[in-house]
Design a protein around this motif. Structure first.
Motif, mmCIF file in Angstrom:
data_model
loop_
_atom_site.group_PDB
_atom_site.id
_atom_site.type_symbol
_atom_site.label_atom_id
_atom_site.label_comp_id
_atom_site.label_asym_id
_atom_site.label_seq_id
_atom_site.Cartn_x
_atom_site.Cartn_y
_atom_site.Cartn_z
ATOM 1 N N GLU A 133 6.988 0.386 7.611
ATOM 2 C CA GLU A 133 5.186 1.729 7.297
ATOM 3 C C GLU A 133 4.308 0.875 6.597
ATOM 4 O O GLU A 133 3.826 1.654 7.192
ATOM 5 C CB GLU A 133 6.601 2.554 6.361
ATOM 6 C CG GLU A 133 5.498 4.081 6.449
ATOM 7 C CD GLU A 133 6.934 4.925 5.429
ATOM 8 O OE1 GLU A 133 6.386 6.641 5.933
ATOM 9 O OE2 GLU A 133 7.726 5.028 5.019
ATOM 10 N N ALA A 134 4.789 0.136 5.080
ATOM 11 C CA ALA A 134 3.846 -0.141 4.724
ATOM 12 C C ALA A 134 2.766 -1.334 5.539
ATOM 13 O O ALA A 134 1.412 -1.068 4.830
ATOM 14 C CB ALA A 134 4.481 -0.822 3.421
ATOM 15 N N LEU A 135 3.455 -1.989 6.431
ATOM 16 C CA LEU A 135 2.506 -2.981 7.376
ATOM 17 C C LEU A 135 2.068 -2.166 7.979
ATOM 18 O O LEU A 135 1.189 -2.959 8.319
ATOM 19 C CB LEU A 135 4.246 -3.846 7.912
ATOM 20 C CG LEU A 135 4.378 -4.497 6.970
ATOM 21 C CD1 LEU A 135 5.955 -6.042 7.751
ATOM 22 C CD2 LEU A 135 3.213 -5.573 5.992
ATOM 23 N N GLN A 136 2.544 -1.549 8.579
ATOM 24 C CA GLN A 136 1.655 0.024 9.551
ATOM 25 C C GLN A 136 0.458 0.674 8.814
ATOM 26 O O GLN A 136 -0.722 0.588 9.449
ATOM 27 C CB GLN A 136 1.870 0.645 10.547
ATOM 28 C CG GLN A 136 1.715 1.701 11.592
ATOM 29 C CD GLN A 136 2.537 2.207 12.062
ATOM 30 O OE1 GLN A 136 3.817 1.920 12.285
ATOM 31 N NE2 GLN A 136 2.679 3.904 12.963
ATOM 32 N N LYS A 137 0.122 0.024 7.335
ATOM 33 C CA LYS A 137 -0.298 0.894 6.797
ATOM 34 C C LYS A 137 -1.722 0.072 6.499
ATOM 35 O O LYS A 137 -3.119 0.483 6.770
ATOM 36 C CB LYS A 137 -0.337 1.236 5.687
ATOM 37 C CG LYS A 137 0.473 2.896 5.385
ATOM 38 C CD LYS A 137 0.965 2.684 4.562
ATOM 39 C CE LYS A 137 1.549 4.233 4.126
ATOM 40 N NZ LYS A 137 1.996 4.898 2.552
ATOM 41 N N GLU A 138 -1.367 -1.621 7.135
ATOM 42 C CA GLU A 138 -1.932 -2.465 6.886
ATOM 43 C C GLU A 138 -2.606 -2.712 8.297
ATOM 44 O O GLU A 138 -3.874 -3.062 8.306
ATOM 45 C CB GLU A 138 -1.673 -3.689 6.309
ATOM 46 C CG GLU A 138 -1.277 -3.318 5.124
ATOM 47 C CD GLU A 138 -0.111 -5.020 4.599
ATOM 48 O OE1 GLU A 138 -0.092 -5.943 5.393
ATOM 49 O OE2 GLU A 138 -0.076 -4.760 3.327
ATOM 50 N N ASN A 139 -2.006 -2.367 9.045
ATOM 51 C CA ASN A 139 -2.593 -2.350 10.528
ATOM 52 C C ASN A 139 -1.653 -1.401 11.255
ATOM 53 O O ASN A 139 -1.057 -1.327 12.173
ATOM 54 C CB ASN A 139 -1.664 -3.844 11.134
ATOM 55 C CG ASN A 139 -1.970 -4.466 12.731
ATOM 56 O OD1 ASN A 139 -3.258 -3.947 13.045
ATOM 57 N ND2 ASN A 139 -2.043 -5.755 12.944
ATOM 58 N N PRO A 140 -3.142 -0.758 11.644
ATOM 59 C CA PRO A 140 -2.370 0.703 12.300
ATOM 60 C C PRO A 140 -1.792 0.511 13.725
ATOM 61 O O PRO A 140 -1.110 1.183 14.583
ATOM 62 C CB PRO A 140 -3.630 1.092 12.271
ATOM 63 C CG PRO A 140 -4.255 1.054 11.559
ATOM 64 C CD PRO A 140 -3.685 -0.388 10.878
#
Length: 191
Positions: A133-140
């Motif tokens: 979830e956190a990594l997806q915020k950085e790379n949608p």
């Protein structure tokens, strides 16, 4: 099969001030013990019931035999006090009783281990899901699985063998979904 008398009979030695020189299992008790040994060895195998509990499971038979000895002696205490034998034979019924008691304790240990393992697994899943979830915020567009390997918490593990089963389970639960972007394996939070 002889057992160290001092280990079992300190209480009796204090009462009567005598020592039983040897304690053996009867032939029937030996058969029961052997069958239990085969069963335990099977359960200790890689995918067996006791595989992740080896430190405790490896001692079940020894503990069951000790319990059988104590049960046998205390159940026959009056006879022993009168006769003062140098040798004592543990009967099959006592070996069965010792195994039953030791098995009950192993079941309790199993419940604790299994509960702890489930909590640990849930915790690991939660940590990986939070990371995705956190990594997806950085790379949608999605999260490269290699980034999950590199940035996973140390207690989860930072390699394919540790992360892959968790990712698969999260996918089965519908919490994340796979995407293919070129040769990269990318995952994204489910909507």
């Amino acid at each position: 099969m002889s057992f160290a008398p001092a280990l079992y009979f300190r209480t009796m030695m204090m009462i009567e001030n005598f020592k039983i020189e040897s304690i053996d299992l009867s032939a029937d008790a030996q058969k029961i013990r052997h069958q239990a040994e085969v069963d335990i060895e099977e359960k200790l195998q890689e995918f067996g019931e006791y595989h992740n509990k080896k430190p405790f499971a490896a001692k079940i038979l020894e503990q069951a035999t000790r319990i059988a000895g104590v049960l046998s002696l205390f159940d026959n205490l009056q006879h022993i006090q009168r006769q003062k034998p140098n040798h004592w034979m543990i009967g099959a019924e006592y070996m069965s009783g010792g195994l039953e008691i030791a098995s009950w304790y192993m079941q309790q240990i199993s419940k604790l281990y299994d509960r702890e393992f489930e909590e640990e697994t849930d915790s690991r899943e939660t940590k990986v899901l939070s990371l995705v979830e956190a990594l997806q915020k950085e790379n949608p567009e999605g999260v490269n699985l290699r980034d999950v390997y590199r940035k996973a918490p140390r207690d989860v593990g930072r390699n394919k063998n540790a992360i892959r089963p968790i990712i698969e389970k999260l996918h089965q639960q519908g919490k994340i979904m796979p995407l293919k972007i070129g040769k990269k394996e990318v995952w994204k939070m489910s909507a």
